[in-house]
Enzyme design. Structure first.
Site, mmCIF file in Angstrom:
data_model
loop_
_atom_site.group_PDB
_atom_site.id
_atom_site.type_symbol
_atom_site.label_atom_id
_atom_site.label_comp_id
_atom_site.label_asym_id
_atom_site.label_seq_id
_atom_site.Cartn_x
_atom_site.Cartn_y
_atom_site.Cartn_z
ATOM 1 N N ARG A 61 0.983 -0.888 -0.083
ATOM 2 C CA ARG A 61 -0.126 0.306 0.437
ATOM 3 C C ARG A 61 0.721 1.202 -0.142
ATOM 4 O O ARG A 61 0.365 2.133 -0.473
ATOM 5 C CB ARG A 61 -1.294 0.334 0.983
ATOM 6 C CG ARG A 61 -1.863 -0.775 1.378
ATOM 7 C CD ARG A 61 -3.170 -0.496 2.740
ATOM 8 N NE ARG A 61 -4.222 -1.811 2.620
ATOM 9 C CZ ARG A 61 -4.492 -3.075 2.798
ATOM 10 N NH1 ARG A 61 -2.777 -2.790 3.688
ATOM 11 N NH2 ARG A 61 -5.034 -4.172 2.622
ATOM 12 N N ASP B 33 -12.196 -4.166 7.429
ATOM 13 C CA ASP B 33 -11.098 -5.488 8.271
ATOM 14 C C ASP B 33 -12.184 -6.029 8.963
ATOM 15 O O ASP B 33 -11.802 -6.953 9.196
ATOM 16 C CB ASP B 33 -9.872 -3.986 8.563
ATOM 17 C CG ASP B 33 -9.026 -3.749 7.909
ATOM 18 O OD1 ASP B 33 -9.278 -3.906 6.759
ATOM 19 O OD2 ASP B 33 -8.049 -2.753 8.277
ATOM 20 N N ARG C 38 -13.777 -8.354 7.548
ATOM 21 C CA ARG C 38 -13.392 -9.707 6.814
ATOM 22 C C ARG C 38 -13.428 -10.495 8.002
ATOM 23 O O ARG C 38 -13.412 -11.839 8.026
ATOM 24 C CB ARG C 38 -11.767 -9.354 6.417
ATOM 25 C CG ARG C 38 -12.059 -8.665 4.690
ATOM 26 C CD ARG C 38 -10.372 -8.035 4.292
ATOM 27 N NE ARG C 38 -11.077 -7.765 3.289
ATOM 28 C CZ ARG C 38 -10.148 -7.084 2.108
ATOM 29 N NH1 ARG C 38 -9.044 -6.199 3.329
ATOM 30 N NH2 ARG C 38 -10.072 -6.892 1.200
ATOM 31 N N HIS D 59 -4.908 0.325 8.553
ATOM 32 C CA HIS D 59 -5.115 -0.298 7.998
ATOM 33 C C HIS D 59 -3.977 -0.587 7.183
ATOM 34 O O HIS D 59 -3.069 -0.096 6.129
ATOM 35 C CB HIS D 59 -5.997 0.984 6.338
ATOM 36 C CG HIS D 59 -6.677 -0.990 5.513
ATOM 37 N ND1 HIS D 59 -7.005 -1.700 5.780
ATOM 38 C CD2 HIS D 59 -6.536 -0.011 3.617
ATOM 39 C CE1 HIS D 59 -7.263 -2.251 4.652
ATOM 40 N NE2 HIS D 59 -7.525 -1.615 4.244
#
Ligand code: APR
Length: 307
Positions: A87, A147, A150, A174
């Site tokens: 990221r 998150d 998930r 994140h």
């Protein structure tokens, strides 16, 4: 209610589609730099509304005039992650994009609330916060909802129970340093540690940390978008309907959780003013340390963007 979605790619278009299907706005404006894409996708969605029986007008554009006086603006513009790309590799490019998008959004919709989805999430939310000059309650990032969604999915798969009965909490940045909180995660009110041994919890926590890259490895040419879009809409809905939902969002901290001047994921109350309140929960020393480490990673990136 008028909502603008910037970026008509996978996440942006899917978000607009869910917003329209839930009839969360009278007007949805989809903006992208690529000519034809926002226009085509918006018209296609608009043409689905008679079938779905929803009254949302969806407009696609390459400019910002049509976005004027939006109540809520969702920023998904940017480059998605490719396999092997972290990221953070996206940092420079997406900073430039989010900066220019935010400037244009602010000029048309100075009273809007911003939800940032572009990665690296916490830093891009900081870029939007800094560039917009908005109060901190009006700028937030979508990460924790995804998150925890998930984590909830993996818990439900493991125990073979409905996802509806699973709630989970994930704090922090994140990324690989996110901080899932198993003892605040429950199945029908029962704390996770009463239902699973530590090894199983650790395995699910690791899968949650790797949740983004697991999808990237399958897709190869893009990153996740269905769950990110649903998570973004959950935040939007809490604001639009003034629900006062408690959801984990990336927000600007000024001393909460012992963290100052950093954008990081913590539980907040979301209502018509955006962040109505930052909820402070008791963390044990290990959790506090993990959150501090995660925030430290975001701070390094905030320094790098140097705004
Ligand atoms: N203004 C408007 N749109 C832009 C700009 C810009 N300056 N720069 C890029 N875009 C558009 C691209 O043209 C593209 O249509 O942003 C869109 C991004 O869409 P995708 O490439 O499909 O990426 P997506 O999967 O939607 O992810 C978008 O969200 O989850 C994050 O990591 C992800 O940062 C990425 C973002």
């Amino acid at each position: 209610m008028k909502i603008t979605v910037i970026g008509a790619g996978h996440v942006g278009a899917t978000t607009a589609h869910i917003l329209a299907n839930k009839e969360l706005a009278n007007e949805i404006v989809l903006v992208d730099i690529v000519e034809g894409i926002p226009q085509g996708k918006a018209l296609d969605m608009y043409e689905a509304t008679p079938v779905e029986r929803t009254d949302s007008r969806i407009i696609g554009t390459n400019g910002y005039d049509e976005t004027k006086d939006s109540d809520l603006v969702i920023i998904t513009a940017g480059l998605p992650r490719k396999p092997g790309m972290s990221r953070d590799d996206l940092l420079a490019k997406n900073t430039e994009i989010v900066k220019s998008v935010t400037e244009q959004v602010v000029s048309q919709s100075p009273n809007s609330i911003l939800i940032v989805v572009s990665n690296p999430l916490d830093v891009m939310t900081y870029v939007a916060y800094k560039v917009s000059g908005f109060e901190k309650n009006r700028v937030m990032g979508m990460a924790g909802v995804l998150d925890s969604a998930r984590f909830r999915t993996f818990i439900s798969m493991e125990l073979n129970v409905s996802v509806e009965d699973v709630s989970a909490f994930v704090l922090g940045g994140h990324g690989d340093s996110m901080v899932p909180l198993p003892r605040y995660s429950t199945v029908a009110g029962i704390p996770l540690p009463d239902l699973m041994d530590k090894e199983t919890i650790d395995r699910l926590v690791q899968r949650t940390r790797d949740g983004g890259i697991e999808i990237v490895n399958y897709l190869k040419t893009g990153s996740a978008y269905y769950a990110p879009a649903s998570s973004t809409v959950e935040m939007a809905e809490a604001i639009i309907k003034d629900k006062n939902r408690i959801l984990p969002c990336a927000v600007w901290l000024e001393g909460e959780y012992g963290l100052k001047n950093v954008m990081v994921g913590v539980p907040v109350k979301l209502g018509k003013n955006g962040i109505e309140e930052i909820i402070q929960i008791e963390l044990n020393p290990d959790e506090q340390k993990a959150l501090k480490t995660s925030a430290g990673g975001v701070e390094v990136l905030i320094e790098k963007v140097n705004l």
